[in-house]
Design a protein around this motif. Structure first.
Motif, PDB file in Angstrom:
ATOM      1  N   ALA A 110     -21.893  33.259  51.539  1.00  0.00           N
ATOM      2  CA  ALA A 110     -22.995  32.823  52.412  1.00  0.00           C
ATOM      3  C   ALA A 110     -23.003  33.639  53.705  1.00  0.00           C
ATOM      4  N   ALA A 111     -21.829  33.930  54.239  1.00  0.00           N
ATOM      5  CA  ALA A 111     -21.745  34.752  55.458  1.00  0.00           C
ATOM      6  C   ALA A 111     -22.161  36.188  55.169  1.00  0.00           C
ATOM      7  N   GLN A 112     -21.779  36.702  54.005  1.00  0.00           N
ATOM      8  CA  GLN A 112     -22.205  38.051  53.617  1.00  0.00           C
ATOM      9  C   GLN A 112     -23.733  38.102  53.506  1.00  0.00           C
ATOM     10  N   ALA A 113     -24.304  37.097  52.858  1.00  0.00           N
ATOM     11  CA  ALA A 113     -25.759  37.044  52.688  1.00  0.00           C
ATOM     12  C   ALA A 113     -26.468  36.936  54.035  1.00  0.00           C
ATOM     13  N   ALA A 114     -25.879  36.228  54.976  1.00  0.00           N
ATOM     14  CA  ALA A 114     -26.485  36.086  56.306  1.00  0.00           C
ATOM     15  C   ALA A 114     -26.604  37.445  56.994  1.00  0.00           C
ATOM     16  N   VAL A 115     -25.594  38.282  56.844  1.00  0.00           N
ATOM     17  CA  VAL A 115     -25.643  39.630  57.428  1.00  0.00           C
ATOM     18  C   VAL A 115     -26.755  40.437  56.751  1.00  0.00           C
ATOM     19  N   LEU A 116     -26.823  40.359  55.436  1.00  0.00           N
ATOM     20  CA  LEU A 116     -27.864  41.097  54.709  1.00  0.00           C
ATOM     21  C   LEU A 116     -29.259  40.593  55.078  1.00  0.00           C
ATOM     22  N   LEU A 167     -31.410  44.747  48.863  1.00  0.00           N
ATOM     23  CA  LEU A 167     -31.082  43.577  49.673  1.00  0.00           C
ATOM     24  C   LEU A 167     -31.522  42.284  48.995  1.00  0.00           C
ATOM     25  N   HIS A 168     -32.731  42.264  48.449  1.00  0.00           N
ATOM     26  CA  HIS A 168     -33.204  41.057  47.757  1.00  0.00           C
ATOM     27  C   HIS A 168     -32.287  40.724  46.571  1.00  0.00           C
ATOM     28  N   THR A 169     -31.904  41.744  45.816  1.00  0.00           N
ATOM     29  CA  THR A 169     -31.015  41.529  44.667  1.00  0.00           C
ATOM     30  C   THR A 169     -29.649  41.041  45.115  1.00  0.00           C
ATOM     31  N   ALA A 170     -29.074  41.688  46.123  1.00  0.00           N
ATOM     32  CA  ALA A 170     -27.750  41.317  46.616  1.00  0.00           C
ATOM     33  C   ALA A 170     -27.741  39.906  47.201  1.00  0.00           C
ATOM     34  N   ILE A 171     -28.756  39.573  47.965  1.00  0.00           N
ATOM     35  CA  ILE A 171     -28.836  38.226  48.564  1.00  0.00           C
ATOM     36  C   ILE A 171     -28.929  37.170  47.473  1.00  0.00           C
ATOM     37  N   ALA A 172     -29.746  37.414  46.459  1.00  0.00           N
ATOM     38  CA  ALA A 172     -29.871  36.450  45.360  1.00  0.00           C
ATOM     39  C   ALA A 172     -28.513  36.273  44.662  1.00  0.00           C
ATOM     40  N   LEU A 174     -25.498  36.794  45.971  1.00  0.00           N
ATOM     41  CA  LEU A 174     -24.591  36.085  46.890  1.00  0.00           C
ATOM     42  C   LEU A 174     -24.968  34.613  47.010  1.00  0.00           C
ATOM     43  N   ASP A 175     -26.255  34.315  47.039  1.00  0.00           N
ATOM     44  CA  ASP A 175     -26.682  32.919  47.072  1.00  0.00           C
ATOM     45  C   ASP A 175     -26.213  32.167  45.841  1.00  0.00           C
TER      46      ASP A 175
END
Length: 180
Positions: A110-116, A167-172, A174-175
């Motif tokens: 979640a913290a990684q996704a917040a940075v992204l 970014l969209h792929t990585a965030i999804a 990580l979520d």
């Protein structure tokens, strides 16, 4: 950027100063090679702050070499810097890439996704442009006055488009890992 790179590489394991310099140069050298005059004072500052330690190790020849490693305070500082990057570390591509190189060290998806998400928000924000028409007002890159400036705009748009997609792929991903 340099202290973050030092902390990040030492989080992967102890290194000699020369090895550290090689790795930082490989990460940022195409932009700004790291000099001894910048590296060793940064190492000394981190050591005086209790974020890294050094110890002697026999060298290949007769000379003893100094090995550098992170302390618990260094690991905590790395985690803080990755969790809370400054605005310029989000907006400046080269500084952001340094964050990205070590973001896996931040164990919370979640913290990684917040940075992204912060980087994505920056990329999605409207930009004023840096080319100007004859009237002195900013113009879109595709309307820039020269072939080369229009090329810069085209390359920047393609790069930003690819980065947004990643970014969209990585965030999804990580979520999904964090259960969001």
């Amino acid at each position: 950027m340099l202290p973050l790179a030092i902390l990040g590489f030492l989080a992967e394991g102890p290194l000699h100063g020369y090895q550290l310099k090689e790795r930082i140069t490989a990460l940022t050298g195409h932009v700004k090679p790291v000099s001894d005059g910048a590296l060793y004072p940064a190492i000394s500052r981190l050591e005086s702050q209790g974020r890294l330690e050094r110890w002697p190790e026999p060298g290949a020849g007769a000379a003893t070499r100094q090995v550098l490693g992170l302390t618990d305070a260094g690991r905590a500082e790395l985690a803080r810097r990755l969790r809370e990057p400054t605005e310029v570390e989000i907006t400046d591509r080269n500084r952001y890439f340094t964050i990205l190189a070590f973001l896996h060290r931040l164990e919370d998806p979640a913290a990684q996704a917040a940075v992204l998400r912060r980087r994505l928000a920056f990329l999605d924000a409207p930009g004023a442009g840096f080319f100007f028409g004859a009237d002195g007002k900013p113009v879109k890159a595709e309307d820039a006055p020269t072939l080369f400036q229009r090329g810069m705009g085209q390359i920047a748009r393609a790069t930003a488009r690819a980065e947004r997609e990643w970014l969209h792929t990585a965030i999804a991903e990580l979520d999904g890992a964090s259960g969001e």
